[in-house]
Design a protein around this motif. Sequence first.
Motif, short mmCIF file in Angstrom:
data_model
loop_
_atom_site.label_atom_id
_atom_site.label_comp_id
_atom_site.label_asym_id
_atom_site.label_seq_id
_atom_site.Cartn_x
_atom_site.Cartn_y
_atom_site.Cartn_z
N SER A 410 0.84 -1.20 0.00
CA SER A 410 0.00 0.00 0.00
C SER A 410 0.87 1.24 0.00
N LEU A 411 0.22 2.38 -0.15
CA LEU A 411 0.92 3.65 -0.10
C LEU A 411 1.65 3.85 1.22
N ILE A 412 1.15 3.25 2.29
CA ILE A 412 1.80 3.40 3.59
C ILE A 412 3.18 2.74 3.63
N ASP A 413 3.47 1.89 2.65
CA ASP A 413 4.76 1.20 2.62
C ASP A 413 5.85 1.97 1.87
N ILE A 414 5.50 3.05 1.20
CA ILE A 414 6.49 3.75 0.38
C ILE A 414 7.56 4.40 1.24
N ALA A 415 7.18 5.17 2.25
CA ALA A 415 8.17 5.87 3.09
C ALA A 415 9.12 4.89 3.78
N PRO A 416 8.63 3.84 4.46
CA PRO A 416 9.58 2.92 5.09
C PRO A 416 10.46 2.18 4.09
N THR A 417 9.93 1.94 2.88
CA THR A 417 10.74 1.27 1.86
C THR A 417 11.84 2.19 1.36
N VAL A 418 11.54 3.45 1.13
CA VAL A 418 12.55 4.41 0.70
C VAL A 418 13.65 4.51 1.74
N LEU A 419 13.28 4.64 2.98
CA LEU A 419 14.28 4.76 4.04
C LEU A 419 15.08 3.47 4.20
N GLY A 420 14.41 2.33 4.05
CA GLY A 420 15.13 1.07 4.13
C GLY A 420 16.15 0.92 3.01
N LEU A 421 15.80 1.40 1.81
CA LEU A 421 16.74 1.35 0.69
C LEU A 421 17.97 2.22 0.97
N LEU A 422 17.77 3.27 1.74
CA LEU A 422 18.88 4.16 2.09
C LEU A 422 19.62 3.70 3.35
N GLY A 423 19.17 2.60 3.92
CA GLY A 423 19.90 2.03 5.05
C GLY A 423 19.44 2.47 6.41
N THR A 424 18.21 2.97 6.52
CA THR A 424 17.70 3.38 7.81
C THR A 424 16.28 2.87 7.99
N THR A 425 15.67 3.14 9.10
CA THR A 425 14.34 2.64 9.39
C THR A 425 13.39 3.78 9.70
N PHE A 426 12.09 3.46 9.67
CA PHE A 426 11.07 4.45 9.94
C PHE A 426 9.92 3.73 10.62
N ARG A 427 9.66 4.07 11.87
CA ARG A 427 8.58 3.42 12.60
C ARG A 427 7.26 4.07 12.21
N CYS A 428 6.42 3.31 11.53
CA CYS A 428 5.16 3.86 11.02
C CYS A 428 4.19 2.70 10.80
N ASP A 429 3.07 2.97 10.14
CA ASP A 429 2.08 1.92 9.90
C ASP A 429 2.52 0.94 8.81
N GLY A 430 3.35 1.40 7.89
CA GLY A 430 3.78 0.57 6.78
C GLY A 430 4.99 -0.28 7.11
N ARG A 431 5.45 -1.02 6.08
CA ARG A 431 6.58 -1.92 6.26
C ARG A 431 7.54 -1.77 5.08
N PHE A 432 8.75 -2.28 5.26
CA PHE A 432 9.70 -2.35 4.16
C PHE A 432 9.25 -3.47 3.23
N LEU A 433 9.05 -3.15 1.98
CA LEU A 433 8.52 -4.11 1.01
C LEU A 433 9.58 -5.15 0.62
N PRO A 434 9.16 -6.29 0.09
CA PRO A 434 10.11 -7.38 -0.23
C PRO A 434 10.91 -7.09 -1.50
N VAL A 435 11.77 -6.09 -1.41
CA VAL A 435 12.54 -5.62 -2.57
C VAL A 435 13.63 -6.62 -2.97
N PHE A 436 14.20 -7.31 -1.99
CA PHE A 436 15.36 -8.16 -2.26
C PHE A 436 15.03 -9.65 -2.27
N GLU A 437 14.00 -10.05 -1.56
CA GLU A 437 13.56 -11.44 -1.58
C GLU A 437 12.10 -11.49 -1.19
#
Length: 476
Positions: A410-437
């Motif tokens: 969902s749209l709620i996953d975009i921010a945590p995924t962006v931050l995860g790609l940059l090597g950090t985390t973001f505590r929110c409603d969304g999750r880091f999407l399965p970009v690598f596996e």
Amino acid sequence: MAKARKVVIVIFDGLRPDMIAGRMPTLDAFLSENLWLRNARSVFPSVTRVCTTSLATGAWPGRHGIVNNQFHLNSDLRGPLVDTGRVDRLLQLLERTGEIVSTDSLGQRLAAEGRSMMAIHCGSAGSGLLINHAVRENGQRTFSVHGAGATLTPEIVPGILATCGPLPSQDVPKFDVVAYAGRVANEVALAKEQADVTLVWLPEPDTSFHFCGIHSERTDQVMSAADAVFAEILDTVRKGPYASQTAVIALSDHGQIATSALVDLVQLLRTDGFRADEMPNDDTEILVTGGNMGELRPLANDFGLVRDLGQWLMQRDEIGMVFADPEMVPGAFSPAAVHQVHARSADLLYVMRSHEIPGPGGIPGIGVFTGGVPLGGGMHGGLNRFEMNTVLGIAAPDGRRQESDDTPASLIDIAPTVLGLLGTTFRCDGRFLPVFEPESEHAEIEIMHESHGTFQQRLVRSRIAGREYLIEGGRA
């Protein structure tokens, strides 16, 4: 460890994934060659400024507080309508309540990490503000295609005008706006002091869906133009200094369906004895907002009136779904079921009735609405599958390639995924999407039903990784 040094996000406002093939070859190829999350969904209501804020914060509307494109404040119902498309009304909201958005944003989290963000926004001025509501405090940049008066960082506008030329015409279809956004992206954002996160929000095909029709030749042409801009952005990234270190995310915020009938809900309410209006006056007891969905807010704290309004809605063939406290309105879904519990949320929400049958041009999805676009034009806001299903493709360094994934997103996953790609985390409603596996677990599907008399409605949700996602809903 960071998987990307830069992230580029391109949003195609209103784009339906089932309308890409044959119209947008670059985006079609991008999705096929990288990770395509086919089960991506919008939020409710599926309207742009709510979607914008959910994307920017990683939060559902019930947490970030932008509960509709337009809404009245429960704490000041006789005060001015909050029109989230206008910067002045959003700044007024700040004065009235002490905040515009109730949660931190991607921009704020990036700033806390010492990272930068630049947004090029071609939607309403209010949407441009909501994509990074603390941009001024963060020392970041937001450019609005509406000019210096429509952004909190007007100081960047003269330099962009000097490089890219005068602001474009707003004629529909928005060929000029789309082309101008491409110039700003390629000649400024990706060429001079590139930010860690660059976001480009294109206004098409949403605008043309609304006013030219989902099925029209002009809409197809502007979709092709948006696709060409995306191709130019990809080419700039590939030729740039961070080519192998850049993740690209392409998405849409919602879809659209064709409008099949126009209903004057306020007049119907008044005919049946309810003193309803869109703005408060001496004869008003109920405030109404409309579209594909809307709100009913009694001016007085009257549970009996809420019950009567809910039952009235359920008796109308034009109504598809009703959300209210089920203790007050039997047969309603709780607003919590669609993540709509905030101090600003209305006691009573409705969704106009829609169907998945073919509409104009044979494109599936039609629905009743209360106004805002020409009859036959596209609309969104509800929970129809073609409103909720969104585009979401991710190309990341060392990420999955040539994979189609049906895991919920969902749209709620975009921010945590962006931050995860940059090597950090973001505590929110969304999750880091399965970009690598792929996800290690399967989603659980939940089909909910509520009814009262002859009125029956259903809501489909899914659960994965401790998160709950909206899939679709409507009258059963």
